[in-house]
Design a protein around this motif. Sequence first.
Motif, mmCIF file in Angstrom:
data_model
loop_
_atom_site.group_PDB
_atom_site.id
_atom_site.type_symbol
_atom_site.label_atom_id
_atom_site.label_comp_id
_atom_site.label_asym_id
_atom_site.label_seq_id
_atom_site.Cartn_x
_atom_site.Cartn_y
_atom_site.Cartn_z
ATOM 1 N N ARG A 177 -25.178 -20.884 -8.037
ATOM 2 C CA ARG A 177 -24.123 -19.853 -8.123
ATOM 3 C C ARG A 177 -22.928 -20.363 -8.919
ATOM 4 N NH1 ARG A 177 -24.085 -15.583 -4.731
ATOM 5 N NH2 ARG A 177 -21.823 -15.689 -4.566
ATOM 6 N N ALA A 211 -23.818 -20.059 -12.419
ATOM 7 C CA ALA A 211 -23.751 -18.653 -12.819
ATOM 8 C C ALA A 211 -22.316 -18.171 -12.979
ATOM 9 C CB ALA A 211 -24.459 -17.794 -11.779
ATOM 10 N N GLY A 212 -21.397 -18.868 -12.303
ATOM 11 C CA GLY A 212 -20.007 -18.424 -12.356
ATOM 12 C C GLY A 212 -19.663 -17.489 -11.215
ATOM 13 N N LEU A 213 -20.584 -17.280 -10.264
ATOM 14 C CA LEU A 213 -20.292 -16.431 -9.106
ATOM 15 C C LEU A 213 -19.368 -17.159 -8.137
ATOM 16 C CD1 LEU A 213 -23.840 -14.916 -8.531
ATOM 17 C CD2 LEU A 213 -21.822 -13.734 -9.403
ATOM 18 N N ASP A 214 -19.474 -18.488 -8.116
ATOM 19 C CA ASP A 214 -18.528 -19.303 -7.353
ATOM 20 C C ASP A 214 -17.938 -20.320 -8.314
ATOM 21 O OD1 ASP A 214 -18.980 -18.105 -4.883
ATOM 22 O OD2 ASP A 214 -20.731 -19.362 -4.486
ATOM 23 N N THR A 258 -17.767 -15.675 -16.051
ATOM 24 C CA THR A 258 -18.849 -15.304 -15.151
ATOM 25 C C THR A 258 -20.044 -14.820 -15.957
ATOM 26 O OG1 THR A 258 -17.213 -14.572 -13.560
ATOM 27 C CG2 THR A 258 -19.471 -13.880 -13.146
ATOM 28 N N GLY A 259 -21.222 -15.183 -15.524
ATOM 29 C CA GLY A 259 -22.475 -14.608 -15.998
ATOM 30 C C GLY A 259 -22.572 -14.526 -17.510
ATOM 31 N N VAL A 294 -25.067 -16.922 -19.435
ATOM 32 C CA VAL A 294 -26.004 -17.185 -18.354
ATOM 33 C C VAL A 294 -26.505 -15.858 -17.789
ATOM 34 C CG1 VAL A 294 -26.108 -17.983 -15.977
ATOM 35 C CG2 VAL A 294 -25.043 -19.407 -17.706
ATOM 36 N N ARG A 326 -21.540 -8.254 -11.406
ATOM 37 C CA ARG A 326 -20.561 -9.264 -11.845
ATOM 38 C C ARG A 326 -21.153 -10.142 -12.940
ATOM 39 N NH1 ARG A 326 -18.465 -13.124 -7.465
ATOM 40 N NH2 ARG A 326 -17.437 -14.161 -9.178
ATOM 41 N N MET A 327 -22.447 -10.417 -12.814
ATOM 42 C CA MET A 327 -23.105 -11.242 -13.830
ATOM 43 C C MET A 327 -22.977 -10.604 -15.205
ATOM 44 S SD MET A 327 -24.258 -14.037 -12.575
ATOM 45 C CE MET A 327 -25.336 -14.630 -13.868
ATOM 46 N N GLU A 328 -22.878 -9.264 -15.214
ATOM 47 C CA GLU A 328 -22.756 -8.580 -16.497
ATOM 48 C C GLU A 328 -21.298 -8.309 -16.849
ATOM 49 O OE1 GLU A 328 -25.369 -8.515 -18.014
ATOM 50 O OE2 GLU A 328 -26.999 -8.443 -16.548
ATOM 51 N N ASN A 329 -20.384 -8.814 -16.044
ATOM 52 C CA ASN A 329 -18.945 -8.612 -16.260
ATOM 53 C C ASN A 329 -18.566 -7.139 -16.336
ATOM 54 O OD1 ASN A 329 -17.665 -11.376 -16.644
ATOM 55 N ND2 ASN A 329 -19.528 -11.492 -17.877
#
Lengths: 374, 296, 428
Positions: free
Chosen positions: A47, A50-53, A71-72, A77, B195-198
């Motif tokens: 995570r 991934a940039g989620l944390d 993020t993501g 990523v 969120r992964m896709e912003n």
Amino acid sequence: MSSVEVRSVTKAWGETRAVDDVSFSVAKGELVVLLGPSGCGKSTMLRMIAGLDEPTTGMIAIEGRDVAGLTGSARGVAMVFQSYALFPHLTVSDNITFGLSVRGTSKQEMAERLARTAALLDLDKLLRRKPAQLSGGQQQRVALGRALIAKAPVCLLDEPLSNLDAQLRQELRREIRALQQRLGITMIYVTHDQTEAMSMADRVILMRGGRIEQNGRPAELYERPATLFAARFIGGAPMNFLDLDDAPLGAVIAGSTGPALFAGPGRGRVLGLRPEDVAVDSANGRAAFHATVTAVEYLGGEALVSCSLGDRAIQARTRGDGAPPIGTAVGLSWDAAASHVFDAASGERLTIDTGTAATSPQLHTVTNQGQIRA
Amino acid sequence: MAAPRASRLNIHLQGWLLVLPAVVLLATFTHVPAVETVIDSFFSTPHGKRPAVYIGFDQYRTMLADPVFWLAFRNNLLYALITVPLAIALALLMALWVNGRIKGRAALRLAFFTPTILPMVAAANIWLFFYTPDYGLLNQIIRLFGFESVNWLGSPATALPALMAVTVWKEAGFFMIFFLAALQQVPPVLYEAARMENASSWLVFRRITWPLLMPTTLFVAVNALINAFRVVDQVIAMTGGGPNNATALLLFYIFQVAFSFWDSGYAAALSVVLLSTLAIIAFLQFFLLDRKIHYR
Amino acid sequence: MNRFTRFLTGAALAATVLGGSHASATELTFYYPIAVGGPITKIVDGYAAEFTKAHPDITVKPVYTGSYQDSIVKAMTAAKAGNAPDVAILLSTDMFTLIDNELIEPYDAIATSDADKAWIKAFYPAFMENSQAGGHTWGIPFQRSTIVQYWNKDAFKAAGLDPEKPPKSWDEMVDFGKKLTKRDGSGAVTQWGLEIPSSGFPYWLFQALTTQNGAILANQDGTKVAYTDPKVIEAAQFFADLSGKYQVMPKGIIDWGTTPKDFFEGKTAMMWTTTGNLTNVRTNAKFAFGVAAMPAKARGGSPTGGGNIYIFKNDDKAKLKAALEFARFLSAPERAADWGIATGYVATRPDAWDTDAMKKYTAEFPAAAVARDQLKDAVAELSTHDNQRVTKALNDALQAILTGAKQAKPALDDAQAEATRILTTYQH
């Protein structure tokens, strides 16, 4: 330049450190598996990549760029979630193109890339369905498609196969690996299943308690486990661990009457033997270790034979049709090179030349074993 | 051959016996009165020794010519069309707010829910104080800004909107609970995927949250709509339908015709209109909208 | 028509049922509403117990039935279910509704002895106007009221008026009102001259204006109304002018329930409301206040209001007789005095005012006698067949006029047309 670089990363939740000072790097096009039991910090690590944390301390670089605060997709990523995280109200095509539509990709390009991705994953006929109308394997492909369509240089997978049945798992394992190699993407794959890790990975990073236990090729982990933990975690049937004791001629197996294994002290050390390295012979053969069969676990092509060696238990692997009946007195033998010695207190692997110990000829019964294994 | 048939009959009989209490209750207190109301609407109101006589559609003809009925119907439509979207929007906003990770979330949830717990008449009394001319809370506030005191409940232009505000205030907290429950049903991982896709928060709301809340929204909307046609207590408590019928709503008018005017025949005809309106709403829910909405 | 419920300030009073400890020959069910503050239930239970003590063969079961509106609904529905009360206190204006539904027994049919006949004549004639129709007496006054004006003596003083002189005429009322209406720097009103409530049942207060202007709104038989009498239209115009032309009264609908509060808060220097509010005002006003009879135009006067005792039809003669006995008991001079003192209602008969208790009360609080003294000018409250519909037509018209939605004449023309349509069936 490595594709992903993790430098001294720590993630702390209050007092507990989920990830504790972890560093590793992943080369471009490499498939690295983060392996470990639940709670070892592998998912947290993923995570953070991934940039989620965000890490509490330390640095993560992707394609040579410090990606803190991104993020993501912004850090290059993509991710496949354990539960797939498909949007239940969107069709397969809308799910796959969700990221592209967020970024305002043109309709035409979106269609082209969707067609290509769908073909790649064999989803062409399912594009108008909703996730609920798909099988688990199909949902997995859609999730994969959503991660791949963006062509992010790094793809992260969080236990992607854990919700599937065994056969499907095997199929997809091969498929994911093939795709990854064909597309040349960097993949970091989290799993708790060592078979998955061993069969897919270019490199396995075994984690425990937030730290890296061992980082190496699958064969290295199998052949030279760095710690007791690594030895126990890797391999089909669990490794046998036998406490050693001091004896006049060297280290012997505690509580048994066999010969010395190697020169030097035995107390405080543990001998590790994989069941597949232990050969079962008849009791009157040349084997020096005499044992009694206590249980047999028949697995088809092979069988796990549990024996009592003195007051210790030990497992050996034989051909399925070669297992002796319960209660039989047998002789056990193994190749000296197959034995692993660990320090009982620290769990560290000890480099001991077992071959030069004053041992008896039974260590040469490998030929016998070779026949059994054939 | 006879034995299986008999046992099947037996199973049917058992089934009917099991639902019998519910059927009897439902029929006695819902269906029979509804049917009787329809029948009554074709008869005149009995008066002393004058019995009810069949008069066909006379009551309905009276209704068509009755300006108060039309006013009540129009008021009620306005009431529904304005309070329902407002209450839903407010409920959703509050739900989104208290669903987030904010300090004092529990207290906030309770605060939003409190109006719902209050009995309508108590709520109406609180609002009566807000609306009081000159020294009512609302007027004190607007006078601070230099405006003249408004007689909220005493002017035809503001009385109905003032009642609507009470409804929105009271219903929103209730509907918030449904939205909150629905929001908590949305797997957090979906938001992580976004969120992964912003994706921006507005986009996430528009493309993920809102569609996933659609079944709840529909449920709430239908309930709110039905409630809007069942409002009577706050009208009685706050305006008595006045001034000059500006706040007369259908059910209130039925109540007045039935229990002030003792005109049960006409009240029955009015009830039939209300029942039909509610039936149409229910029909819309079950047969039209139901199909277009994603259910998980 | 629950005109008093709004200022119900006391705690919620649960209905308590007085259970007779020994079996009695006759049991009477007695419905009563509560429309004013105070321990009403306790008083009523006390009356019932006292009555049973004096008449051991009759047990009275008092049932609290909510507001006036709730009470008529309960009585009517109970009667339709064949379970009517034996005695009930209901609005005097419910008389025609009860007659038309053939639910009540006229008193003259059961009160046949000389003593009984004298008893019927013992009440103020103003109250009896709403109790008699078609040559029969249908109700006996129990809790009755009239409208009076209250004024704030301190405000009068501050405006340079004589604090002991309330307005005696409409002109004076407007004139005083103008002096009493105060505005702040921005022109917003901080104190109004006068408030005449117009929510719920504006016809009742309006009827004071029509009476003073010399008009009578309905005939005794309740079959005709005179909403378009020029004097009525003039009165309606005056009502509207108080806030429009003269600007001494707030615009729009003035709430019945908050009017006394406006008076306590100094938002209005004068108000018109029921005598039933006397105790309320006496408790809450922080300033010297006065109570006076209505101002006059062509004449003075006010409609009466409040509740009567009705006896419901019954085939059981013994029950009717017991009911009559109970009605006589409730309306006896001592009870009328006691009830008046406890609630603020006007004691219903002259001899009640001669009791020691009442004499003592009026000596302490002379304002209590104002309503009584006004009775000579009082008229029957507007009451017709299909009463609520006929009065609603007038209410709607008045609210339309007061909010400026309609002019006085066309509004009252509409109301008259509607009332006539309704009443045609009753004009045999």
